[in-house]
Enzyme design. Sequence first.
Site, PDB file in Angstrom:
ATOM      1  N   SER A   8       0.797  -1.234   0.115  1.00  0.00           N
ATOM      2  CA  SER A   8      -0.006   0.106  -0.065  1.00  0.00           C
ATOM      3  C   SER A   8       0.928   1.109  -0.061  1.00  0.00           C
ATOM      4  O   SER A   8       1.693   1.530   0.961  1.00  0.00           O
ATOM      5  CB  SER A   8      -0.943   0.187   1.293  1.00  0.00           C
ATOM      6  N   HIS A  33      -1.297  -1.183  -4.207  1.00  0.00           N
ATOM      7  CA  HIS A  33      -2.574  -0.893  -3.729  1.00  0.00           C
ATOM      8  C   HIS A  33      -2.537   0.630  -3.500  1.00  0.00           C
ATOM      9  O   HIS A  33      -1.738   1.050  -2.694  1.00  0.00           O
ATOM     10  CB  HIS A  33      -2.592  -1.864  -2.255  1.00  0.00           C
ATOM     11  N   ASP A  35      -4.927   3.774  -1.921  1.00  0.00           N
ATOM     12  CA  ASP A  35      -5.948   4.169  -1.051  1.00  0.00           C
ATOM     13  C   ASP A  35      -6.403   5.548  -1.226  1.00  0.00           C
ATOM     14  O   ASP A  35      -5.656   6.399  -1.114  1.00  0.00           O
ATOM     15  CB  ASP A  35      -5.369   4.084   0.443  1.00  0.00           C
ATOM     16  N   MET A  37      -8.935   8.339  -0.237  1.00  0.00           N
ATOM     17  CA  MET A  37      -9.822   8.612   0.991  1.00  0.00           C
ATOM     18  C   MET A  37     -10.513   9.879   0.894  1.00  0.00           C
ATOM     19  O   MET A  37      -9.532  10.630   0.294  1.00  0.00           O
ATOM     20  CB  MET A  37      -8.882   8.400   2.429  1.00  0.00           C
ATOM     21  N   HIS A  66      -8.302   1.374  -4.059  1.00  0.00           N
ATOM     22  CA  HIS A  66      -9.289   0.975  -3.053  1.00  0.00           C
ATOM     23  C   HIS A  66      -9.951   2.427  -2.532  1.00  0.00           C
ATOM     24  O   HIS A  66      -9.410   3.232  -2.244  1.00  0.00           O
ATOM     25  CB  HIS A  66      -8.401   0.307  -1.674  1.00  0.00           C
ATOM     26  N   MET A  68     -12.328   4.379  -0.617  1.00  0.00           N
ATOM     27  CA  MET A  68     -12.934   4.815   0.716  1.00  0.00           C
ATOM     28  C   MET A  68     -13.393   5.943   0.512  1.00  0.00           C
ATOM     29  O   MET A  68     -13.189   7.125   1.215  1.00  0.00           O
ATOM     30  CB  MET A  68     -11.901   4.656   1.806  1.00  0.00           C
ATOM     31  N   MET A 137     -11.563  -5.913   5.345  1.00  0.00           N
ATOM     32  CA  MET A 137     -10.964  -4.952   6.015  1.00  0.00           C
ATOM     33  C   MET A 137     -10.701  -5.400   7.382  1.00  0.00           C
ATOM     34  O   MET A 137     -11.517  -6.015   8.204  1.00  0.00           O
ATOM     35  CB  MET A 137     -11.604  -3.552   6.368  1.00  0.00           C
ATOM     36  N   ASP A 172      -6.677  -6.521   4.202  1.00  0.00           N
ATOM     37  CA  ASP A 172      -6.117  -5.261   4.326  1.00  0.00           C
ATOM     38  C   ASP A 172      -6.475  -4.632   5.733  1.00  0.00           C
ATOM     39  O   ASP A 172      -7.303  -4.333   6.246  1.00  0.00           O
ATOM     40  CB  ASP A 172      -6.749  -4.291   3.217  1.00  0.00           C
ATOM     41  N   GLY A 194       1.010  -2.024   4.234  1.00  0.00           N
ATOM     42  CA  GLY A 194       1.595  -0.666   4.364  1.00  0.00           C
ATOM     43  C   GLY A 194       2.807  -0.796   4.834  1.00  0.00           C
ATOM     44  O   GLY A 194       4.025  -0.785   4.572  1.00  0.00           O
ATOM     45  N   SER A 195       2.596  -0.587   6.169  1.00  0.00           N
ATOM     46  CA  SER A 195       3.714  -0.284   7.084  1.00  0.00           C
ATOM     47  C   SER A 195       4.739  -1.563   7.060  1.00  0.00           C
ATOM     48  O   SER A 195       5.891  -1.369   7.335  1.00  0.00           O
ATOM     49  CB  SER A 195       3.344   0.172   8.315  1.00  0.00           C
TER      50      SER A 195
HETATM   51  C1  DX5 Z   1      -6.134   1.339   5.683  1.00  0.00           C
HETATM   52  C2  DX5 Z   1      -5.976   1.205   4.257  1.00  0.00           C
HETATM   53  C3  DX5 Z   1      -4.829   0.349   4.064  1.00  0.00           C
HETATM   54  C4  DX5 Z   1      -3.592   0.804   4.661  1.00  0.00           C
HETATM   55  C5  DX5 Z   1      -2.751  -0.548   5.124  1.00  0.00           C
HETATM   56  O1  DX5 Z   1      -7.272   2.333   5.613  1.00  0.00           O
HETATM   57  O2  DX5 Z   1      -6.831   0.908   3.400  1.00  0.00           O
HETATM   58  O3  DX5 Z   1      -4.459  -0.122   2.703  1.00  0.00           O
HETATM   59  O4  DX5 Z   1      -2.731   1.516   3.845  1.00  0.00           O
HETATM   60  O5  DX5 Z   1      -1.578  -0.019   6.097  1.00  0.00           O
HETATM   61  P1  DX5 Z   1      -0.893  -1.082   6.945  1.00  0.00           P
HETATM   62  O6  DX5 Z   1      -0.641  -2.412   6.397  1.00  0.00           O
HETATM   63  O7  DX5 Z   1       0.068  -0.384   7.682  1.00  0.00           O
HETATM   64  O8  DX5 Z   1      -2.105  -1.502   8.031  1.00  0.00           O
HETATM   65 ZN    ZN Z   2      -6.603  -0.376   1.360  1.00  0.00          ZN
END
Ligand code: DX5
Ligand code: ZN
Length: 212
Positions: A8, A33, A35, A37, A66, A68, A137, A172, A194-195
């Site tokens: 991500s 991926h 995100d 938002m 994705h 959101m 999620m 995710d 992500g992290s």
């Molecule tokens: C959260 C996002 C994820 C996020 C995941 O709302 O949809 O894709 O980037 O990050 P990690 O893997 O650090 O939880």
């Molecule tokens: Zn995501």
Amino acid sequence: MKVLIAPSILSADFCRLAEEVVAVQEAGADLLHLDIMDGHFVPNITFGPAVVGAIKSVATVPLDVHLMIENPEKFIDDFASVGADILTVHVEACNHLHRIIHKIKDMGIKAAVSLNPSTPVESIQYMADDVDMVLVMSVNPGFSGQKFIPQALRKIASVRELVGSKKDIQVDGGITRENASRVTGAGANILVAGSSVFSASDYAEAIKALRG
Ligand code: DX5
Ligand code: ZN
């Protein structure tokens, strides 16, 4: 099913976005991926179609977008035109999920539906044949770096029962090398990270550890 890893970009260094995209691709990312938002559906704002288009210009793997956002039907054309390969909408944000999933598919893009942690699997009971992928999620969407919600494991198993053995199930939120095998063991085949990828000093090693 082969386990695919979708880093991500939310956790990447946005000042060096192109370099980061190239680096995760060279490290073995199967998808990117992205995100999106809007500050309404989730309490955070990220980026829109212009940035997705810029990422597309350096992408060698599919873009997994994705959404959101509220009213996702208003933005499908925009994300399609900049090169999204998979578009995921949230069931909680769609009044007419069937209509939007088919709109996405009619554009030649893979269509997926996502469920927040508190949303029951029954909410997509009549959509199993229509979607290409279900995104479970495992955190409340909005931020990277949150802790995995363990109830997601039971949900993944019941989504697998619902959709059968051939469809993609993506998970995710809070995926780490410690829990990845439990997530794939429950029935998921695409892990968003992500992290756990971007905070690693060696992206290739981090991706390999998640793949198991
Ligand atoms: C959260 C996002 C994820 C996020 C995941 O709302 O949809 O894709 O980037 O990050 P990690 O893997 O650090 O939880
Ligand atoms: Zn995501």
